[in-house]
Design a protein around this motif. Structure first.
Motif, PDB file in Angstrom:
ATOM      1  N   PHE A   1       0.805  -1.212   0.000  1.00  0.00           N
ATOM      2  CA  PHE A   1       0.000   0.000   0.000  1.00  0.00           C
ATOM      3  C   PHE A   1       0.842   1.268   0.000  1.00  0.00           C
ATOM      4  O   PHE A   1       0.341   2.342   0.332  1.00  0.00           O
ATOM      5  N   TRP A   2       2.122   1.178  -0.389  1.00  0.00           N
ATOM      6  CA  TRP A   2       2.989   2.365  -0.368  1.00  0.00           C
ATOM      7  C   TRP A   2       2.464   3.447  -1.302  1.00  0.00           C
ATOM      8  O   TRP A   2       2.563   4.633  -0.999  1.00  0.00           O
ATOM      9  N   HIS A   3       1.898   3.063  -2.448  1.00  0.00           N
ATOM     10  CA  HIS A   3       1.380   4.070  -3.380  1.00  0.00           C
ATOM     11  C   HIS A   3       0.150   4.773  -2.810  1.00  0.00           C
ATOM     12  O   HIS A   3      -0.072   5.953  -3.068  1.00  0.00           O
ATOM     13  N   ARG A   4      -0.655   4.083  -2.007  1.00  0.00           N
ATOM     14  CA  ARG A   4      -1.794   4.714  -1.344  1.00  0.00           C
ATOM     15  C   ARG A   4      -1.317   5.707  -0.294  1.00  0.00           C
ATOM     16  O   ARG A   4      -1.905   6.774  -0.126  1.00  0.00           O
ATOM     17  N   ALA A   5      -0.239   5.365   0.409  1.00  0.00           N
ATOM     18  CA  ALA A   5       0.321   6.279   1.408  1.00  0.00           C
ATOM     19  C   ALA A   5       0.871   7.536   0.730  1.00  0.00           C
ATOM     20  O   ALA A   5       0.678   8.652   1.227  1.00  0.00           O
ATOM     21  N   ALA A   6       1.515   7.366  -0.406  1.00  0.00           N
ATOM     22  CA  ALA A   6       2.044   8.519  -1.148  1.00  0.00           C
ATOM     23  C   ALA A   6       0.901   9.394  -1.658  1.00  0.00           C
ATOM     24  O   ALA A   6       0.968  10.626  -1.569  1.00  0.00           O
ATOM     25  N   GLN A   7      -0.156   8.789  -2.171  1.00  0.00           N
ATOM     26  CA  GLN A   7      -1.322   9.553  -2.634  1.00  0.00           C
ATOM     27  C   GLN A   7      -1.967  10.320  -1.493  1.00  0.00           C
ATOM     28  O   GLN A   7      -2.373  11.469  -1.650  1.00  0.00           O
ATOM     29  N   HIS A   8      -2.051   9.690  -0.327  1.00  0.00           N
ATOM     30  CA  HIS A   8      -2.646  10.337   0.839  1.00  0.00           C
ATOM     31  C   HIS A   8      -1.797  11.534   1.276  1.00  0.00           C
ATOM     32  O   HIS A   8      -2.340  12.601   1.588  1.00  0.00           O
ATOM     33  N   ALA A   9      -0.481  11.365   1.279  1.00  0.00           N
ATOM     34  CA  ALA A   9       0.414  12.455   1.667  1.00  0.00           C
ATOM     35  C   ALA A   9       0.306  13.633   0.700  1.00  0.00           C
ATOM     36  O   ALA A   9       0.242  14.791   1.122  1.00  0.00           O
ATOM     37  N   VAL A  10       0.257  13.357  -0.586  1.00  0.00           N
ATOM     38  CA  VAL A  10       0.136  14.425  -1.593  1.00  0.00           C
ATOM     39  C   VAL A  10      -1.227  15.104  -1.485  1.00  0.00           C
ATOM     40  O   VAL A  10      -1.317  16.333  -1.563  1.00  0.00           O
ATOM     41  N   PHE A  11      -2.282  14.328  -1.287  1.00  0.00           N
ATOM     42  CA  PHE A  11      -3.630  14.879  -1.135  1.00  0.00           C
ATOM     43  C   PHE A  11      -3.667  15.852   0.041  1.00  0.00           C
ATOM     44  O   PHE A  11      -4.196  16.959  -0.061  1.00  0.00           O
ATOM     45  N   PHE A  12      -3.085  15.438   1.169  1.00  0.00           N
ATOM     46  CA  PHE A  12      -3.074  16.276   2.369  1.00  0.00           C
ATOM     47  C   PHE A  12      -2.165  17.491   2.190  1.00  0.00           C
ATOM     48  O   PHE A  12      -2.504  18.601   2.585  1.00  0.00           O
ATOM     49  N   TRP A  13      -0.997  17.293   1.573  1.00  0.00           N
ATOM     50  CA  TRP A  13      -0.041  18.375   1.329  1.00  0.00           C
ATOM     51  C   TRP A  13      -0.669  19.485   0.475  1.00  0.00           C
ATOM     52  O   TRP A  13      -0.526  20.670   0.778  1.00  0.00           O
ATOM     53  N   ASN A  14      -1.342  19.103  -0.589  1.00  0.00           N
ATOM     54  CA  ASN A  14      -1.936  20.081  -1.497  1.00  0.00           C
ATOM     55  C   ASN A  14      -3.049  20.905  -0.844  1.00  0.00           C
ATOM     56  O   ASN A  14      -3.430  21.945  -1.371  1.00  0.00           O
ATOM     57  N   ARG A  15      -3.555  20.451   0.260  1.00  0.00           N
ATOM     58  CA  ARG A  15      -4.638  21.164   0.928  1.00  0.00           C
ATOM     59  C   ARG A  15      -4.213  21.878   2.208  1.00  0.00           C
ATOM     60  O   ARG A  15      -5.012  22.610   2.792  1.00  0.00           O
ATOM     61  N   THR A  16      -2.962  21.677   2.653  1.00  0.00           N
ATOM     62  CA  THR A  16      -2.553  22.273   3.926  1.00  0.00           C
ATOM     63  C   THR A  16      -1.343  23.182   3.848  1.00  0.00           C
ATOM     64  O   THR A  16      -1.245  24.118   4.639  1.00  0.00           O
ATOM     65  N   VAL A  17      -0.412  22.946   2.960  1.00  0.00           N
ATOM     66  CA  VAL A  17       0.823  23.724   2.918  1.00  0.00           C
ATOM     67  C   VAL A  17       0.601  25.015   2.128  1.00  0.00           C
ATOM     68  O   VAL A  17       0.181  24.983   0.971  1.00  0.00           O
ATOM     69  N   ILE A  18       0.884  26.125   2.781  1.00  0.00           N
ATOM     70  CA  ILE A  18       0.687  27.437   2.159  1.00  0.00           C
ATOM     71  C   ILE A  18       2.007  27.936   1.596  1.00  0.00           C
ATOM     72  O   ILE A  18       3.024  27.986   2.299  1.00  0.00           O
ATOM     73  N   SER A  19       2.018  28.329   0.331  1.00  0.00           N
ATOM     74  CA  SER A  19       3.207  28.837  -0.332  1.00  0.00           C
ATOM     75  C   SER A  19       3.529  30.246   0.180  1.00  0.00           C
ATOM     76  O   SER A  19       2.639  31.079   0.332  1.00  0.00           O
ATOM     77  N   SER A  20       4.796  30.504   0.424  1.00  0.00           N
ATOM     78  CA  SER A  20       5.192  31.840   0.880  1.00  0.00           C
ATOM     79  C   SER A  20       5.107  32.861  -0.259  1.00  0.00           C
ATOM     80  O   SER A  20       4.918  34.051  -0.027  1.00  0.00           O
ATOM     81  N   ALA A  21       5.211  32.394  -1.497  1.00  0.00           N
ATOM     82  CA  ALA A  21       5.171  33.306  -2.648  1.00  0.00           C
ATOM     83  C   ALA A  21       3.752  33.786  -2.947  1.00  0.00           C
ATOM     84  O   ALA A  21       3.532  34.965  -3.231  1.00  0.00           O
TER      85      ALA A  21
END
Length: 111
Positions: free
Chosen positions: A11-31
Motif C-alpha cells: 500500500f505504499w502508493h496509497r500512502a504517497a497519494q494520501h500524503a500528496v492529497f493532504f499536502w496540497n490542501r494544507t501547505v501554504i506557499s510563501s510566494a
C-alpha cells in the motif's frame, strides 16, 4: 505513515497519494499565500473528511449484499481519500479488496 499504521508494503502508493492529497490542501506557499489546491480551483480546501492513514475503520455493507442476520458494518483499513469519486478508499479485511465508499466510520486512535 506506513510504519506507524503497520500497513503492508503493497500500500505504499496509497500512502504517497494520501500524503500528496493532504499536502496540497494544507501547505501554504510563501510566494502566493495560498495552498496548491486554492490556486488551482480558486476556493479554500476542506480537510474535514480526511482521516489518519492506516487507522481502523468500518464500512457499511449494502442491504443487497447481506442477509437478515449478517453484520451491517465490516472491518477495514482506511487508505486515504479518492478525490475523483469524493470517497474514502478502504481495504476490506474479509475480502482483501480495496474499495471506494462514502459510508465509513474511522477509529483514528486504533491501528
Amino acid at each position: 505513515m506506513m510504519q506507524h499504521s503497520g500497513t503492508p508494503d503493497r500500500f505504499w502508493h496509497r500512502a504517497a497519494q494520501h500524503a500528496v492529497f493532504f499536502w496540497n490542501r494544507t501547505v501554504i506557499s510563501s510566494a502566493t499565500g495560498m495552498t496548491p489546491f486554492e490556486s488551482m480551483f480558486g476556493r479554500k480546501p476542506s480537510v474535514s473528511h480526511v482521516r489518519t492513514f492506516g487507522c481502523d475503520a468500518f464500512c457499511h455493507v449494502p442491504k443487497e449484499q447481506r442477509s437478515t442476520f449478517d453484520a451491517k458494518m465490516e472491518p477495514c483499513i482506511y487508505l486515504g481519500h479518492d478525490a475523483v469519486q469524493n470517497s474514502a478508499m478502504v481495504y476490506v479485511l474479509r475480502t482483501n479488496k480495496v474499495i471506494a465508499t462514502r459510508d465509513v466510520q474511522c477509529q483514528e486512535g486504533s491501528f
